[in-house]
Enzyme design. Sequence first.
Site, PDB file in Angstrom:
ATOM      1  N   CYS A 108       0.867  -1.181   0.000  1.00 53.50           N
ATOM      2  CA  CYS A 108       0.000   0.000   0.000  1.00 53.50           C
ATOM      3  C   CYS A 108       0.906   1.234   0.000  1.00 53.50           C
ATOM      4  O   CYS A 108       1.665   1.461   0.939  1.00 53.50           O
ATOM      5  CB  CYS A 108      -0.901  -0.044   1.236  1.00 53.50           C
ATOM      6  SG  CYS A 108      -1.987   1.375   1.341  1.00 53.50           S
ATOM      7  N   CYS A 115      -2.725  15.085   2.939  1.00 55.02           N
ATOM      8  CA  CYS A 115      -3.776  15.072   1.920  1.00 55.02           C
ATOM      9  C   CYS A 115      -4.556  16.375   2.016  1.00 55.02           C
ATOM     10  O   CYS A 115      -4.712  16.927   3.102  1.00 55.02           O
ATOM     11  CB  CYS A 115      -4.707  13.880   2.156  1.00 55.02           C
ATOM     12  SG  CYS A 115      -5.867  13.593   0.808  1.00 55.02           S
ATOM     13  N   CYS A 119     -11.267  14.289   4.225  1.00 57.44           N
ATOM     14  CA  CYS A 119     -12.404  13.389   4.466  1.00 57.44           C
ATOM     15  C   CYS A 119     -12.536  13.234   5.987  1.00 57.44           C
ATOM     16  O   CYS A 119     -11.532  13.034   6.685  1.00 57.44           O
ATOM     17  CB  CYS A 119     -12.176  12.033   3.815  1.00 57.44           C
ATOM     18  SG  CYS A 119     -12.040  12.149   2.015  1.00 57.44           S
ATOM     19  N   CYS A 122     -10.917  10.163   8.037  1.00 55.12           N
ATOM     20  CA  CYS A 122      -9.586   9.683   7.643  1.00 55.12           C
ATOM     21  C   CYS A 122      -8.493  10.375   8.451  1.00 55.12           C
ATOM     22  O   CYS A 122      -8.453  11.603   8.553  1.00 55.12           O
ATOM     23  CB  CYS A 122      -9.376   9.922   6.152  1.00 55.12           C
ATOM     24  SG  CYS A 122      -7.725   9.443   5.587  1.00 55.12           S
ATOM     25  N   SER A 276     -13.483   5.709  -3.658  1.00 58.49           N
ATOM     26  CA  SER A 276     -13.941   5.801  -2.272  1.00 58.49           C
ATOM     27  C   SER A 276     -15.309   6.459  -2.259  1.00 58.49           C
ATOM     28  O   SER A 276     -15.418   7.679  -2.276  1.00 58.49           O
ATOM     29  CB  SER A 276     -12.944   6.634  -1.466  1.00 58.49           C
ATOM     30  OG  SER A 276     -11.713   5.962  -1.400  1.00 58.49           O
ATOM     31  N   HIS A 278     -18.382   5.579  -0.116  1.00 58.59           N
ATOM     32  CA  HIS A 278     -18.715   5.782   1.307  1.00 58.59           C
ATOM     33  C   HIS A 278     -20.128   6.270   1.607  1.00 58.59           C
ATOM     34  O   HIS A 278     -20.525   6.304   2.776  1.00 58.59           O
ATOM     35  CB  HIS A 278     -17.718   6.730   1.988  1.00 58.59           C
ATOM     36  CG  HIS A 278     -16.297   6.320   1.850  1.00 58.59           C
ATOM     37  ND1 HIS A 278     -15.880   5.019   2.027  1.00 58.59           N
ATOM     38  CD2 HIS A 278     -15.170   7.021   1.540  1.00 58.59           C
ATOM     39  CE1 HIS A 278     -14.573   4.953   1.833  1.00 58.59           C
ATOM     40  NE2 HIS A 278     -14.130   6.142   1.527  1.00 58.59           N
ATOM     41  N   CYS A 396      -6.355   0.645   6.943  1.00 60.88           N
ATOM     42  CA  CYS A 396      -6.901   1.682   6.053  1.00 60.88           C
ATOM     43  C   CYS A 396      -7.225   2.936   6.843  1.00 60.88           C
ATOM     44  O   CYS A 396      -7.917   2.875   7.853  1.00 60.88           O
ATOM     45  CB  CYS A 396      -8.220   1.234   5.439  1.00 60.88           C
ATOM     46  SG  CYS A 396      -8.094  -0.062   4.279  1.00 60.88           S
TER      47      CYS A 396
END
Length: 420
Positions: A108, A115, A119, A122, A276, A278, A396
């Site tokens: 990964c 980022c 989100c 996250c 993604s 969701h 994740c």
Amino acid sequence: MSAAEKTNLLNLDRQAMQDFFAAHGEKPFRATQVIQWIHQYGVDDFDAMTNLSKELRARLKDIAEIRAPEIAQDQIAADGTRKWLLRLDDGNAIETVFIPEEDRGTLCVSSQVGCTLNCSFCSTGHQGFNRSLTVAEIVSQLLVANRALGRDPKDEPRSSQPIQGTTTSSAPWSVPPTPSEGFRLPPPRSLLEGGRNGPRSSRRREERGERIITNVVLMGMGEPLLNFDNVVPAMRLMLDDYGYGLSRRRVTLSTAGVVPMIDRLREECPVSLAVSLHAPNDALRDQLVPLNKKYPIRELLEACRRYCADSPRSRVTFEYVMLDGVNDSVEHAHELVRILRDVPSKVNLIPFNPFPQTHYRRSPRPVIDRFRDVLIAAGLTTITRKTRGDDIDAACGQLAGQVQDRTRRRQRLTARAGQA
Ligand code: SAH
């Protein structure tokens, strides 16, 4: 030439490497030779590249370098998941995770330091953002992981205690790889100009039943489609037969839904696509994935349909994080079935992985199973992703690295938490 002016060859995919050699009056086949030494054998010493002339090796030492980030921390979870913290030149650090499974080994990979997308569920988003990674920093994650995984298992730490300060100085790179060192296949005889002086022949690691990277997912820190110009050359090296030789099916890019870039990816480097999602409607998705306000679900799903149109067998993987009481009801499941009806899709349900600053909770297992059963009954291929490596925060959404935040997001969030 000072180090700063040297070309880091890890930044160059096949085309760029050919351009580099052409600019120095060399033939294009030098590009495949050098890519193979670097990416298949982990060689970072030009003197070890024995199928290049002595003059060319000396020249390369003057004008080029092969410089990967160093491992600052190396952790192994109880389930064998392994996480590396890689120190970048500017003091930031990123995380890379290896997930061993019976029939494959998945790496990964991160694409940015932090980022920008924020989100709400996250951990990376909560770190803020510093910058995008270079091609070298992206592809080095495979290089460094290959090298670390190739070490004799008895040297590997057994506990989940971090090993501080592991550096490349202990790496076995300056010698041609031996079978225990994790790089694969000797160069074809043609590349070795008659087979002289090449790395020792070894059976393929797969055949020896060893752990190896068979799949790459761009699901680490960052939004890969917002670093398109560096992510694509890095993926080309992953796909290159003289690089990592992975098939397009085994390289997956995960995006929060940058619609125009999904189309560019389809045209320029169509690897497996994960989205993604969701949430099954815009009102909810706006809250979870703020990017949805710019590219709402309808536009996103149209881009996904276009993505699959070119290759009839391909499907988009939709990721759906299971948040207790937020997006996990039976009604949400039916709504999801309706919106995915005419998109070739698979669904991955991801049990939410908590991190310190979050107010979300993971949906209970029976709720996840009930949600999954609705999708399966409607004919959607659905799996619930196993939680891996959570004891070392490698699951994740738990990757945090060490981001020198330039967005002040962390301060804002901390201040808000203080007021509450
Ligand atoms: N920016 C890209 C890739 C990084 S995230 C994207 O959004 O797809 C990789 C996956 O982990 C995404 O599906 C993301 O939504 C999910 N994820 C993020 N935080 C999570 C958490 N706390 N628990 C479970 N999954 C999470």
